[in-house]
Design a protein around this motif. Structure first.
Motif, PDB file in Angstrom:
ATOM      1  N   SER A 109      50.179  76.137  20.718  1.00 51.48           N
ATOM      2  CA  SER A 109      50.895  75.584  19.860  1.00 51.48           C
ATOM      3  C   SER A 109      51.666  74.290  20.156  1.00 51.48           C
ATOM      4  N   GLY A 110      50.990  73.486  20.926  1.00 45.87           N
ATOM      5  CA  GLY A 110      51.288  71.749  20.904  1.00 45.87           C
ATOM      6  C   GLY A 110      50.912  71.124  20.001  1.00 45.87           C
ATOM      7  N   ALA A 111      50.140  71.710  18.861  1.00 45.58           N
ATOM      8  CA  ALA A 111      49.443  70.997  17.964  1.00 45.58           C
ATOM      9  C   ALA A 111      50.859  71.055  16.502  1.00 45.58           C
ATOM     10  N   LEU A 112      50.958  72.556  16.780  1.00 47.42           N
ATOM     11  CA  LEU A 112      52.449  73.121  15.512  1.00 47.42           C
ATOM     12  C   LEU A 112      53.691  72.392  16.033  1.00 47.42           C
ATOM     13  N   PHE A 113      53.751  72.118  17.438  1.00 48.26           N
ATOM     14  CA  PHE A 113      54.950  71.108  17.562  1.00 48.26           C
ATOM     15  C   PHE A 113      54.745  70.170  17.090  1.00 48.26           C
ATOM     16  N   GLY A 114      53.747  69.244  17.148  1.00 46.71           N
ATOM     17  CA  GLY A 114      53.432  68.107  16.549  1.00 46.71           C
ATOM     18  C   GLY A 114      53.561  67.601  15.228  1.00 46.71           C
ATOM     19  N   ILE A 115      53.280  69.281  14.366  1.00 44.86           N
ATOM     20  CA  ILE A 115      53.130  69.009  12.894  1.00 44.86           C
ATOM     21  C   ILE A 115      55.059  69.399  12.776  1.00 44.86           C
ATOM     22  N   LEU A 116      55.701  70.276  13.629  1.00 44.42           N
ATOM     23  CA  LEU A 116      57.260  69.869  13.093  1.00 44.42           C
ATOM     24  C   LEU A 116      57.640  68.810  13.189  1.00 44.42           C
ATOM     25  N   ALA A 117      57.349  67.614  15.104  1.00 47.04           N
ATOM     26  CA  ALA A 117      57.531  67.079  15.125  1.00 47.04           C
ATOM     27  C   ALA A 117      57.244  65.456  13.704  1.00 47.04           C
ATOM     28  N   PHE A 171      50.606  71.071  25.486  1.00 48.36           N
ATOM     29  CA  PHE A 171      49.327  70.489  26.223  1.00 48.36           C
ATOM     30  C   PHE A 171      49.158  70.697  27.512  1.00 48.36           C
ATOM     31  N   MET A 172      50.268  70.192  27.739  1.00 49.22           N
ATOM     32  CA  MET A 172      49.846  70.086  29.966  1.00 49.22           C
ATOM     33  C   MET A 172      49.555  71.190  30.529  1.00 49.22           C
ATOM     34  N   TRP A 229      57.152  63.713  36.263  1.00 46.65           N
ATOM     35  CA  TRP A 229      56.025  64.835  35.832  1.00 46.65           C
ATOM     36  C   TRP A 229      55.272  64.327  34.663  1.00 46.65           C
ATOM     37  N   ILE A 230      55.236  63.498  33.623  1.00 49.72           N
ATOM     38  CA  ILE A 230      54.225  63.632  32.270  1.00 49.72           C
ATOM     39  C   ILE A 230      53.480  62.559  33.289  1.00 49.72           C
ATOM     40  N   ILE A 231      53.960  60.443  33.843  1.00 43.93           N
ATOM     41  CA  ILE A 231      52.808  60.322  34.390  1.00 43.93           C
ATOM     42  C   ILE A 231      51.907  60.328  35.861  1.00 43.93           C
ATOM     43  N   LEU A 232      52.735  61.078  36.266  1.00 43.22           N
ATOM     44  CA  LEU A 232      52.023  61.818  37.149  1.00 43.22           C
ATOM     45  C   LEU A 232      50.958  63.150  37.587  1.00 43.22           C
ATOM     46  N   LEU A 233      51.512  63.626  36.670  1.00 45.23           N
ATOM     47  CA  LEU A 233      49.972  64.637  36.243  1.00 45.23           C
ATOM     48  C   LEU A 233      49.087  63.666  35.877  1.00 45.23           C
ATOM     49  N   ILE A 234      48.918  62.967  34.780  1.00 43.24           N
ATOM     50  CA  ILE A 234      47.941  61.920  34.350  1.00 43.24           C
ATOM     51  C   ILE A 234      47.808  60.761  34.892  1.00 43.24           C
TER      52      ILE A 234
END
Length: 428
Positions: free
Chosen positions: A24-32, A66-67, A196-201
């Motif tokens: 699903s994340g890859a498909l949204f990336g293609i949409l981007a 992805f997360m 969110w993004i940085i703390l999880l990574i």
């Protein structure tokens, strides 16, 4: 690699749960990538609708998908949490979440106020549901590692992001007057990127950098306190910033210093790794961490200048920081899961990890990723390069989607045709 001794097939979620969130994340990336081709360089102006749509396609559609995949897989591996009925929980999350993202993008594009209602309901409901489920399981842990504590804080930050987003969508729909809209927007942006993004990574890196690459552990002062310090800084600044908005300037400088220090420390750890080979995943980490340092440096400069080009570059490098780390994790998780599930089911013909995704395949994606970064930077000076950047974005995520399909077909083929060990009881 993952420590199989700490994970059994009973603890691991079905392979389809993780694969479908990645897909699903890859498909949204293609949409981007398609949106970049349509919108052109207007995406570089953060005040345009086009920039808002692309940002939410990347942060919600790509990063959050992805997360979620990583969390479903990582909770049992590095936190010891077993999610019961993972397929059911994934269904309750993914379908309304995906529909909600598309509805929100349509709301931005059409400016129809009523669309914000269903978008808020679908996104808010699905994200709050999974955050509550994951936090409940994490709170029940008797012993926490630095990574599991960091995951708790990152999930709390995600809850704050959603609450602030609901305030903003309620304002855009005309439900409330939105007196504090600009303050909520600043908080939404800051908790989303830094909370969110940085703390999880960061939280996941405390365990996987040492585990994947056999490096010395992070200092306890860093692994146990950095997530708490970052989150506390955001909370205090958000509250004070309601009355004194300039407080965010001081906080942004502190965040830049803390995150750059973390990135430098992690780069040093990668130089101390005991595995002699440097595969594509190591270079994805290096590109990501270097991008984070550049992004933070540019962010500090833009606090005192009005050069829009520097702000655009800061956003670009931050995006490539997050995507690089995601790609690094992707090329570890997909081959491992394919091998692990088949091996645990007793198939002695289970493909080895390098047969699921060959290292040369990951290297090719690394080159595509680097070319994408370069073309994006060039397009800030020469606009036509944006179309090449859009095409490379489609190629990059299309590459990922193909690897997922390939791994899934290999998994199913082995299940249908593979031979199993004969499991005999002693004495029988």
């Amino acid at each position: 690699m993952f420590n199989q001794n700490g994970l059994s097939l009973d603890q691991a979620p079905p392979i389809s749960v993780v694969f479908r969130f990645f897909f699903s994340g890859a498909l949204f990336g293609i949409l981007a990538g398609i949106l970049i081709l349509i919108f052109g360089t207007s995406i570089f102006d953060a005040h345009t609708t086009q920039a808002v749509i692309l940002t939410h396609t990347l942060t919600l559609g790509v990063m959050l998908s992805f997360m979620f995949a990583a969390l479903f897989q990582m909770l049992p591996v590095i936190a010891g949490v077993k999610l019961t009925s993972p397929v059911q929980k994934a269904n309750w999350l993914q379908y309304p979440f995906t529909t909600g993202v598309i509805t929100l993008l349509l709301a931005f594009q059409t400016s129809l106020p009523w669309l914000y209602g269903p978008a808020s309901l679908l996104l808010g409901g699905s994200i709050f549901y999974i955050v509550a489920v994951m936090l409940k399981n994490l709170f029940e842990l008797v012993h926490h590692s630095a990574s599991s504590k960091g995951m708790v804080i990152a999930l709390l930050a995600l809850a704050v992001v959603v609450i602030l987003a609901l305030y903003m969508t309620a304002t855009l729909s005309g439900t409330i007057n939105g007196t504090y809209f600009s303050q909520m927007k600043e908080g939404h942006y800051s908790f989303g990127l830094f909370g969110w993004i940085i703390l999880l990574i960061i939280s996941i890196s405390f365990q996987v950098i040492e585990m994947f690459y056999v490096t010395p552990p992070y200092p306890k002062m860093v692994s146990y306190y950095l997530p708490t310090v970052l989150f506390s800084l955001l909370v205090v600044t958000f509250i004070v910033g309601l009355f004194i908005p300039v407080t965010w300037i001081v906080t942004d400088i502190l965040l830049a210093i803390l995150l750059s220090s973390y990135a430098l420390l992690t780069l040093k750890r990668l130089t101390q790794k005991k595995r002699p080979l440097s595969d594509a995943t190591v270079w994805f980490w290096r590109i990501g961490l270097t991008s984070l340092i550049v992004s933070m440096f540019l962010m500090i400069i833009t606090l005192f200048t009005t050069v829009s080009l520097l702000q655009t570059a800061s956003y670009l490098f931050f995006t490539f920081f997050a995507l690089s780390i995601v790609f690094a994790m992707f090329y570890k998780i997909i081959p491992f899961l394919t091998w692990f599930h088949l091996n645990s089911q007793g198939y002695f013909t289970a493909p080895m990890m390098h047969e699921v995704i060959h290292p040369k395949t990951a290297n090719k994606h690394l080159y595509i990723h680097l070319a994408t970064l370069v073309t994006f930077l060039l397009s800030t000076f020469l606009a036509p390069f944006i179309y090449l950047a859009g095409l490379l974005t489609i190629l990059s995520f299309g590459w990922m989607a193909y690897q997922i399909i390939h791994a899934w077909k290999l998994y199913r083929h082995t299940q249908e045709t593979g031979e199993k060990f004969e499991m005999k009881m002693p004495g029988v």
